[in-house]
Enzyme design. Structure first.
Site, PDB file in Angstrom:
ATOM      1  N   HIS A  73     -45.155   0.022 -32.973  1.00 37.53           N
ATOM      2  CA  HIS A  73     -45.106  -1.549 -33.191  1.00 37.53           C
ATOM      3  C   HIS A  73     -45.910  -2.238 -32.037  1.00 37.53           C
ATOM      4  O   HIS A  73     -45.419  -2.798 -31.204  1.00 37.53           O
ATOM      5  CB  HIS A  73     -43.634  -2.052 -33.150  1.00 37.53           C
ATOM      6  CG  HIS A  73     -42.691  -1.690 -34.252  1.00 37.53           C
ATOM      7  ND1 HIS A  73     -42.674  -2.561 -35.359  1.00 37.53           N
ATOM      8  CD2 HIS A  73     -42.192  -0.376 -34.685  1.00 37.53           C
ATOM      9  CE1 HIS A  73     -41.798  -1.842 -36.275  1.00 37.53           C
ATOM     10  NE2 HIS A  73     -41.295  -0.744 -35.868  1.00 37.53           N
ATOM     11  N   GLU A 133     -47.305  -5.048 -32.024  1.00 33.91           N
ATOM     12  CA  GLU A 133     -46.853  -6.275 -31.990  1.00 33.91           C
ATOM     13  C   GLU A 133     -45.946  -6.629 -30.674  1.00 33.91           C
ATOM     14  O   GLU A 133     -45.903  -7.917 -30.141  1.00 33.91           O
ATOM     15  CB  GLU A 133     -46.307  -7.180 -33.237  1.00 33.91           C
ATOM     16  CG  GLU A 133     -44.676  -6.512 -33.447  1.00 33.91           C
ATOM     17  CD  GLU A 133     -44.712  -5.153 -34.326  1.00 33.91           C
ATOM     18  OE1 GLU A 133     -43.469  -4.952 -35.184  1.00 33.91           O
ATOM     19  OE2 GLU A 133     -45.793  -4.355 -34.349  1.00 33.91           O
ATOM     20  N   CYS A 163     -45.605   0.512 -38.836  1.00 30.87           N
ATOM     21  CA  CYS A 163     -44.324   1.364 -38.926  1.00 30.87           C
ATOM     22  C   CYS A 163     -44.042   1.760 -40.444  1.00 30.87           C
ATOM     23  O   CYS A 163     -44.857   2.513 -40.881  1.00 30.87           O
ATOM     24  CB  CYS A 163     -43.154   0.672 -38.397  1.00 30.87           C
ATOM     25  SG  CYS A 163     -41.770   1.831 -38.274  1.00 30.87           S
TER      26      CYS A 163
END
Length: 612
Positions: free
Chosen positions: A537, A539, A407
């Site tokens: 993102h 993750e 990001c």
């Protein structure tokens, strides 16, 4: 009938209710049961989106764009499920719902009160959301884990505790169990039981009787038998209902710790789980999950080689600000059989001003960066520490150190390239300077400039890889060579479309874009060991047994080139996206109000559950 397991906490907040709740759910899932989870946060915010990371930890984003508490990330990772924003209840959401009903006249002129209106709304919400399918079966869950945030006795949580007191009678004794997590301090080798006695006494006074007491010890020593007996005697429970949860080498050992103390057998008896008919394939799937989990934890204990990652961030004073990032690194390290070492570097410590004001911090920060196996710049907001991140990115690019930008880290990689390769020294983002004459990164046109909460580009979005990248792109191979991928987004700014042509021509390839080809979403340097940035993102979609592809590639590259090659081949053959098939839809369908489906009988439309 759905079975409910409520997890409450006493003495202090933040003692690990989320991990214990997730671990309990995982153990039940290994028996073949279908498990969902709900997190109750007693704060007045509608959601976690407007809270700074140092205040409440990471803001976790779901497929439907919900900005929720980080514990929902634990649930998704441990249980391998896909949750919705309705799986996170806040006081703000409940009060808003009740006030809207009152304004519409739903209460027929009655005085609206905490009891029964607020408490009924809480119970109705839990019962409704607990029945929404969350896994690949598309079927209603058998078990719902409900984590009550905060600490029993707080004013904020009182309506929720009262709602749970009533709820146990609504669903029946056989369908409701309570796990109370309490702190057992270790004072110079003596385990103190008085805090647990006090919190259980308070809980019982509120009308809730714990079925299990999970005693959290902040030391590596387990709960002693005499301590267990004392808690049993003074808290009015049998010894088999007292569990010890001491510090272990990894949170992924907590399920095994609970299993060794008989939690599954107790809950099976207490909730009559043997009465639930479990298909043979679900039982086999649960057994497979148990074997793979044990293999993962045992392999991590036997790993000798280390991988050294430097995380250059803005919120390093509270590690929970980057919870999913660190989990993604852990999962990737498990896969490549390395012990993970993360060095936390406050980005402002890398800036020249710090060399003058705090030279020790400056040199320590740069010593970590120079010794890094890989450099990671995660997401963030605001202009503090930006110059330090840009210096770290420049070092990674020029010294050929594996780099992963998420990001903000993606956007800063574009700015760094613009400044140092395109020779535009004042290139920046309009987030940092609204009047800049060199806006490499700009505010997205459709985003609100007046409202902060829930107005970003949020949720699961597709990315299309450019043609020809299948032959050389490492990140595309990590996604199994797919031409289109889905990841969760949370941002207000994007690469300036007017700059893309010059950036690409100068050697910065944007290999992944949105479906219209207008938004830049993935960059990768072709002649670098590993230099990747993603606007999304990734993750948020990592799993212990299915690591996030960009993080896996990054950790593998930071380990050794041969390890990266090995993982590229593995991913090409075996990568499976963690998302439900019906969630991977086009942007056009999302704009047209496509419901995020979680099963054939339930859908979520704009965060609201309905049964067609």
């Amino acid at each position: 009938m759905t079975k409910y397991i409520v997890v409450s906490g006493g003495v202090v907040s933040g003692i690990g209710k989320g991990v214990i709740a997730s671990s309990t759910g995982l153990l039940l899932k290994t028996t073949g049961l279908k498990v969902t989870a709900i997190k109750i946060d007693p704060y007045m915010n509608i959601d976690a989106g407007t809270m700074r990371p140092q205040e409440h930890g990471e803001v976790y984003v779901l497929n439907d764009g919900g900005e929720v508490d980080l514990d929902l990330g634990n649930y998704e990772r441990y249980l391998n499920v896909t949750l919705s924003r309705d799986n996170n209840i806040t006081t703000g959401k409940i009060y808003r719902e009740v006030i809207e009903k009152e304004r519409k006249g739903d209460y027929l002129g009655k005085t609206v009160q905490i009891v029964p209106h607020i408490t009924n709304e809480i119970q109705d919400w839990i019962e409704r959301v607990s029945k929404i399918p969350v896994d690949e079966t598309g079927e209603e869950p058998d078990i719902c884990i409900v984590e009550l945030g905060g600490t029993v006795g707080d004013i904020e949580s009182a309506p929720f505790v009262e709602a749970m007191r009533q709820f146990q009678f609504r669903v029946g004794h056989e369908n409701f169990a309570l796990i109370h997590v309490s702190l057992v301090p270790d004072m110079h080798g003596e385990q103190k039981t008085k805090p647990t006695q006090t919190t259980v006494h308070s809980l019982r006074g509120l009308g809730l009787l714990p079925d299990l007491i999970a005693c959290r010890l902040l030391v590596p020593q387990p709960l002693r038998p005499d301590t267990k007996s004392k808690i049993s005697m003074f808290c009015h429970v049998a010894a088999e209902q007292v569990f010890g949860v001491h510090d272990v080498s990894s949170v992924y050992h907590v399920p095994l710790l609970l299993q060794s103390q008989g939690i599954v057998e107790y809950l099976t008896k207490r909730l009559n789980l043997e009465g639930i008919k479990i298909p043979k394939e679900m039982v086999e799937g649960g057994q497979s999950l148990s074997k793979r989990w044990r293999k993962m934890t045992s392999q991590s204990e036997r790993a000798f080689d280390t991988v050294n990652i430097v995380l250059v961030g803005k919120y390093t004073d509270l590690k929970d600000s980057y919870m999913s990032v660190t989990k993604s690194l852990e999962h990737s390290a498990f896969r490549v059989n390395r012990k993970l070492t993360v060095h936390w570097v406050e980005s402002s410590d890398l800036e020249p001003e710090t060399q003058e004001s705090a030279p020790a911090r400056y040199h320590d920060a740069w010593r970590a960066v120079v010794g890094a196996g890989g450099i990671l710049v995660p997401g963030g907001f605001g202009n503090r520490g930006i110059e330090g991140m840009l210096l770290a990115i420049k070092y990674a690019r020029e010294q050929r150190i594996p780099y992963l930008g998420i990001c903000l880290g993606f956007q800063l990689a574009v700015i760094e390239w613009s400044r140092n390769v395109l020779n535009i020294p004042d290139a920046t983002s309009t987030e940092f300077d609204q009047d800049t004459k060199s806006p490499a990164i700009i505010f997205m046109p459709e985003i609100s400039k007046t409202h902060m909460g829930g107005t970003m580009r949020l949720g699961l979005r597709p990315t299309v890889f450019e043609e020809g990248t299948e032959t050389w792109s490492k990140v595309r191979k990590l996604y199994g060579g797919a031409g289109k991928i889905w990841e969760r987004h949370r941002h207000r700014y994007e690469v300036n479309p007017d700059w893309v042509e010059n950036l690409s021509a100068s050697g910065l390839p944007f290999i992944g874009k949105d479906e219209k080809g207008e938004r830049m979403q993935v960059l990768e340097l072709r002649d670098h060991p590993f230099f990747v940035g993603l606007q999304a993102h990734p993750e948020f979609c990592t799993r212990p047994l299915n690591p996030s592809p960009p993080f896996l590639g990054f950790v593998a590259a930071a380990s050794a080139p041969s390890v990266l090659q090995e993982q590229l081949l593995h991913q090409l053959e075996q990568f499976i996206p963690p998302h439900p098939e019906d969630a991977m839809v086009s942007e056009a369908e999302l704009r047209n109000g496509h419901p995020v489906a979680y099963g054939k009988d339930h859908v979520l439309v704009n965060g609201t559950s309905s049964s067609p």
